[in-house]
Design a protein around this motif. Structure first.
Motif, PDB file in Angstrom:
ATOM      1  N   PHE A  66       0.836  -1.192   0.000  1.00 56.84           N
ATOM      2  CA  PHE A  66       0.000   0.000   0.000  1.00 56.84           C
ATOM      3  C   PHE A  66       0.874   1.247   0.000  1.00 56.84           C
ATOM      4  CE2 PHE A  66      -2.607  -3.337   1.607  1.00 56.84           C
ATOM      5  CZ  PHE A  66      -3.880  -3.074   1.118  1.00 56.84           C
ATOM      6  N   ASP A  67       0.555   2.166  -0.901  1.00 59.39           N
ATOM      7  CA  ASP A  67       1.255   3.438  -0.979  1.00 59.39           C
ATOM      8  C   ASP A  67       0.441   4.515  -0.279  1.00 59.39           C
ATOM      9  OD1 ASP A  67       3.320   2.377  -2.419  1.00 59.39           O
ATOM     10  OD2 ASP A  67       2.558   3.019  -4.373  1.00 59.39           O
ATOM     11  N   VAL A  68       1.152   5.469   0.334  1.00 57.95           N
ATOM     12  CA  VAL A  68       0.494   6.601   0.988  1.00 57.95           C
ATOM     13  C   VAL A  68       1.219   7.879   0.588  1.00 57.95           C
ATOM     14  CG1 VAL A  68      -0.064   7.711   3.166  1.00 57.95           C
ATOM     15  CG2 VAL A  68      -0.295   5.257   2.943  1.00 57.95           C
ATOM     16  N   ASP A  69       0.468   8.856   0.132  1.00 53.95           N
ATOM     17  CA  ASP A  69       1.026  10.155  -0.231  1.00 53.95           C
ATOM     18  C   ASP A  69       0.822  11.103   0.938  1.00 53.95           C
ATOM     19  OD1 ASP A  69       1.841  12.517  -1.304  1.00 53.95           O
ATOM     20  OD2 ASP A  69       0.495  12.483  -3.032  1.00 53.95           O
ATOM     21  N   LEU A  70       1.895  11.364   1.688  1.00 52.72           N
ATOM     22  CA  LEU A  70       1.797  12.221   2.865  1.00 52.72           C
ATOM     23  C   LEU A  70       1.533  13.677   2.509  1.00 52.72           C
ATOM     24  CD1 LEU A  70       4.750  10.761   4.974  1.00 52.72           C
ATOM     25  CD2 LEU A  70       2.305  10.372   5.328  1.00 52.72           C
ATOM     26  N   ASP A  71       1.724  14.052   1.248  1.00 51.59           N
ATOM     27  CA  ASP A  71       1.482  15.440   0.840  1.00 51.59           C
ATOM     28  C   ASP A  71      -0.003  15.747   0.683  1.00 51.59           C
ATOM     29  OD1 ASP A  71       4.195  15.996   0.792  1.00 51.59           O
ATOM     30  OD2 ASP A  71       4.416  15.385  -1.291  1.00 51.59           O
ATOM     31  N   MET A  72      -0.846  14.743   0.663  1.00 52.78           N
ATOM     32  CA  MET A  72      -2.286  14.968   0.580  1.00 52.78           C
ATOM     33  C   MET A  72      -2.810  15.513   1.898  1.00 52.78           C
ATOM     34  SD  MET A  72      -3.515  11.487  -1.389  1.00 52.78           S
ATOM     35  CE  MET A  72      -5.243  12.005  -1.319  1.00 52.78           C
ATOM     36  N   ASP A  73      -3.859  16.346   1.815  1.00 53.64           N
ATOM     37  CA  ASP A  73      -4.476  16.853   3.038  1.00 53.64           C
ATOM     38  C   ASP A  73      -5.051  15.716   3.871  1.00 53.64           C
ATOM     39  OD1 ASP A  73      -3.857  19.466   2.449  1.00 53.64           O
ATOM     40  OD2 ASP A  73      -5.769  19.878   1.443  1.00 53.64           O
ATOM     41  N   ARG A  74      -5.610  14.736   3.195  1.00 54.03           N
ATOM     42  CA  ARG A  74      -6.160  13.563   3.873  1.00 54.03           C
ATOM     43  C   ARG A  74      -5.527  12.320   3.252  1.00 54.03           C
ATOM     44  NH1 ARG A  74     -11.130  14.321   6.647  1.00 54.03           N
ATOM     45  NH2 ARG A  74     -11.830  16.483   6.606  1.00 54.03           N
ATOM     46  N   PRO A  75      -4.363  11.926   3.738  1.00 56.50           N
ATOM     47  CA  PRO A  75      -3.667  10.765   3.146  1.00 56.50           C
ATOM     48  C   PRO A  75      -4.523   9.505   3.231  1.00 56.50           C
ATOM     49  CG  PRO A  75      -2.216  11.981   4.620  1.00 56.50           C
ATOM     50  CD  PRO A  75      -3.594  12.518   4.844  1.00 56.50           C
ATOM     51  N   ILE A  76      -4.546   8.769   2.146  1.00 62.37           N
ATOM     52  CA  ILE A  76      -5.268   7.497   2.130  1.00 62.37           C
ATOM     53  C   ILE A  76      -4.331   6.417   1.591  1.00 62.37           C
ATOM     54  CG2 ILE A  76      -7.544   8.542   1.844  1.00 62.37           C
ATOM     55  CD1 ILE A  76      -7.363   7.887  -1.131  1.00 62.37           C
ATOM     56  N   ALA A  77      -4.642   5.187   1.911  1.00 64.53           N
ATOM     57  CA  ALA A  77      -3.836   4.063   1.439  1.00 64.53           C
ATOM     58  C   ALA A  77      -4.346   3.603   0.088  1.00 64.53           C
ATOM     59  CB  ALA A  77      -3.899   2.921   2.435  1.00 64.53           C
ATOM     60  N   ARG A  78      -3.427   3.389  -0.844  1.00 58.62           N
ATOM     61  CA  ARG A  78      -3.784   2.928  -2.184  1.00 58.62           C
ATOM     62  C   ARG A  78      -3.163   1.557  -2.416  1.00 58.62           C
ATOM     63  NH1 ARG A  78      -1.479   3.180  -7.285  1.00 58.62           N
ATOM     64  NH2 ARG A  78       0.334   4.283  -6.451  1.00 58.62           N
ATOM     65  N   PRO A  79      -3.973   0.501  -2.464  1.00 57.31           N
ATOM     66  CA  PRO A  79      -3.423  -0.839  -2.696  1.00 57.31           C
ATOM     67  C   PRO A  79      -2.727  -0.914  -4.045  1.00 57.31           C
ATOM     68  CG  PRO A  79      -5.691  -0.958  -1.931  1.00 57.31           C
ATOM     69  CD  PRO A  79      -5.427   0.475  -2.279  1.00 57.31           C
ATOM     70  N   VAL A  80      -1.566  -1.536  -4.062  1.00 55.59           N
ATOM     71  CA  VAL A  80      -0.828  -1.742  -5.311  1.00 55.59           C
ATOM     72  C   VAL A  80      -0.393  -3.197  -5.380  1.00 55.59           C
ATOM     73  CG1 VAL A  80      -0.039   0.638  -5.474  1.00 55.59           C
ATOM     74  CG2 VAL A  80       1.332  -1.020  -4.223  1.00 55.59           C
ATOM     75  N   PRO A  81      -0.165  -3.730  -6.574  1.00 53.91           N
ATOM     76  CA  PRO A  81       0.249  -5.131  -6.698  1.00 53.91           C
ATOM     77  C   PRO A  81       1.628  -5.361  -6.090  1.00 53.91           C
ATOM     78  CG  PRO A  81      -0.548  -4.258  -8.790  1.00 53.91           C
ATOM     79  CD  PRO A  81      -0.373  -3.094  -7.873  1.00 53.91           C
ATOM     80  N   GLY A  82       1.884  -6.597  -5.691  1.00 51.58           N
ATOM     81  CA  GLY A  82       3.214  -6.978  -5.240  1.00 51.58           C
ATOM     82  C   GLY A  82       4.198  -6.950  -6.400  1.00 51.58           C
ATOM     83  N   ASP A  83       5.494  -7.065  -6.063  1.00 48.58           N
ATOM     84  CA  ASP A  83       6.536  -6.972  -7.082  1.00 48.58           C
ATOM     85  C   ASP A  83       6.807  -8.293  -7.807  1.00 48.58           C
ATOM     86  OD1 ASP A  83       7.000  -4.304  -6.519  1.00 48.58           O
ATOM     87  OD2 ASP A  83       8.394  -4.794  -4.904  1.00 48.58           O
ATOM     88  N   GLY A  84       6.243  -9.376  -7.319  1.00 45.49           N
ATOM     89  CA  GLY A  84       6.549 -10.685  -7.901  1.00 45.49           C
ATOM     90  C   GLY A  84       5.669 -11.011  -9.089  1.00 45.49           C
ATOM     91  N   GLU A  85       5.602 -12.304  -9.394  1.00 44.71           N
ATOM     92  CA  GLU A  85       4.790 -12.787 -10.498  1.00 44.71           C
ATOM     93  C   GLU A  85       3.733 -13.737  -9.960  1.00 44.71           C
ATOM     94  OE1 GLU A  85       7.333 -14.575 -13.337  1.00 44.71           O
ATOM     95  OE2 GLU A  85       8.423 -12.727 -13.833  1.00 44.71           O
ATOM     96  N   GLY A  86       2.671 -13.907 -10.717  1.00 41.65           N
ATOM     97  CA  GLY A  86       1.628 -14.837 -10.320  1.00 41.65           C
ATOM     98  C   GLY A  86       0.957 -14.415  -9.034  1.00 41.65           C
ATOM     99  N   ALA A  87       0.905 -15.348  -8.067  1.00 43.30           N
ATOM    100  CA  ALA A  87       0.242 -15.070  -6.797  1.00 43.30           C
ATOM    101  C   ALA A  87       0.904 -13.918  -6.051  1.00 43.30           C
ATOM    102  CB  ALA A  87       0.233 -16.323  -5.920  1.00 43.30           C
ATOM    103  N   ASP A  88       2.226 -13.722  -6.230  1.00 42.91           N
ATOM    104  CA  ASP A  88       2.927 -12.666  -5.527  1.00 42.91           C
ATOM    105  C   ASP A  88       2.642 -11.284  -6.084  1.00 42.91           C
ATOM    106  OD1 ASP A  88       4.082 -14.358  -3.717  1.00 42.91           O
ATOM    107  OD2 ASP A  88       5.881 -14.695  -4.931  1.00 42.91           O
ATOM    108  N   SER A  89       1.941 -11.201  -7.198  1.00 45.59           N
ATOM    109  CA  SER A  89       1.619  -9.907  -7.782  1.00 45.59           C
ATOM    110  C   SER A  89       0.177  -9.492  -7.485  1.00 45.59           C
ATOM    111  CB  SER A  89       1.840  -9.927  -9.296  1.00 45.59           C
ATOM    112  OG  SER A  89       0.969 -10.862  -9.914  1.00 45.59           O
ATOM    113  N   ARG A  90      -0.461 -10.185  -6.554  1.00 50.20           N
ATOM    114  CA  ARG A  90      -1.841  -9.871  -6.200  1.00 50.20           C
ATOM    115  C   ARG A  90      -1.938  -8.512  -5.519  1.00 50.20           C
ATOM    116  NH1 ARG A  90      -3.096 -14.670  -2.361  1.00 50.20           N
ATOM    117  NH2 ARG A  90      -0.899 -14.252  -1.901  1.00 50.20           N
ATOM    118  N   THR A  91      -3.134  -7.931  -5.589  1.00 47.78           N
ATOM    119  CA  THR A  91      -3.439  -6.714  -4.848  1.00 47.78           C
ATOM    120  C   THR A  91      -4.406  -7.087  -3.736  1.00 47.78           C
ATOM    121  OG1 THR A  91      -3.169  -5.327  -6.804  1.00 47.78           O
ATOM    122  CG2 THR A  91      -4.403  -4.399  -4.975  1.00 47.78           C
TER     123      THR A  91
END
Length: 297
Positions: free
Chosen positions: A197-222
């Motif tokens: 999950f990425d978070v942009d601290l520069d936002m007035d209301r930071p929220i978590a944004r799910p992102v895929p994993g760095d691997g392949e197959g099952a490891d790239s799930r969100t």
């Protein structure tokens, strides 16, 4: 649920992400949310790098079992004696989970930027990744542009504890630091797993944004919350918080529910907020064989 710990990089500023407070003002702890029974609340995480989380200090709400009951208003005579039966509130109070925090994870194990108010000849060679925390403390370093946090959460018993949400509270904003940035480059290691999950601290209301994993197959799930933990089934929440425009001080709040109770615990950097400062436009140094060298490209 599988015994092996699922790796989840999580920074959740979910439903109730709050706007940043003015610099230098600490936000009060969130009030406990009660569902049928009182809720316990704890501040601070456990020690860094522990494979099995240790219990964190906690504060229990509600009157302890066996304490004197208050006498009715305006009544005469002596006060009633100690309660002879356990208080349901006291019996049910307590945090059903433990957690540890490590805030010096390096992106894919390669290296990390730290802002240090020293000239290159005053900064020692970069540490090995596992020695990053004491090295940064001795240099009074601040995370440069990004903070990667691993939070290992585990239940205290076989009873399931549901991790409902992870929120971010920014409690201080100021202009980014002007000191040089030092990149602790080294060998690259493990990738980010599914559930990052990425978070942009520069936002007035930071929220978590799910992102895929760095691997392949099952490891790239969100993956996203909720997650379930128990004493045999821990969970690793991996949080990636970034900033370009501020020197940010922030912490997280983890909402949980178990057996009809709900609560919130504070996740911070051993009792103090995490701190991340932007590095855009700063002099940046990379360590070479003969010392720190200024990056010019």
């Amino acid at each position: 649920m599988a015994v092996a710990a699922a790796v989840v990089t999580a920074l959740f500023a979910t439903l109730g992400s709050l706007s940043a407070l003015p610099s230098g003002h600490a936000a009060p702890d969130a009030g406990d949310r009660v569902s049928g029974a009182p809720t316990a609340k704890a501040a601070g995480g456990a020690r860094h790098g522990s494979a099995t989380p240790s219990p964190s200090p906690s504060k229990t709400h509600g009157r302890p079992s066996g304490s004197p009951s208050p006498s009715p208003s305006g009544s005469g005579g002596t006060s009633p004696g100690p309660s002879t039966s356990p208080s349901p509130k006291a019996v049910s109070a307590g945090i059903p989970l433990t957690w540890t925090v490590y805030s010096h994870r390096w992106a894919v194990g390669c290296g990390h930027n730290y802002v240090i108010d020293k000239t290159p000849d005053q900064v020692p060679p970069p540490p090995a990744p596992q020695d990053a925390s004491p090295w940064v403390q001795t240099q009074n370093g601040v995370h440069g542009g990004q903070t990667l946090v691993d939070i290992t959460v585990q239940g205290r018993s076989d009873a399931a504890v549901v991790l409902e949400a992870l929120r971010v509270r920014v409690v201080g904003r100021s202009a980014p630091l002007k000191s040089p940035s030092y990149f602790t480059g080294g060998g690259c290691g493990g990738l980010m797993g599914p559930g990052s999950f990425d978070v942009d601290l520069d936002m007035d209301r930071p929220i978590a944004r799910p992102v895929p994993g760095d691997g392949e197959g099952a490891d790239s799930r969100t993956l996203s919350m909720p997650f379930r933990v128990s004493v045999k089934d821990p969970q690793v929440l991996m949080v990636d918080a970034q900033t370009e425009a501020c020197d940010c001080r922030w912490y997280m709040e983890l909402d949980w529910s178990s057996r009809g109770r709900t609560g919130t615990v504070r996740i911070d950097d051993e009792g103090v907020p995490f701190r991340t400062s932007g590095i855009k436009g700063l002099p940046q140094y990379w360590y070479r064989e003969n010392g720190w060298a200024l990056v010019t490209d």
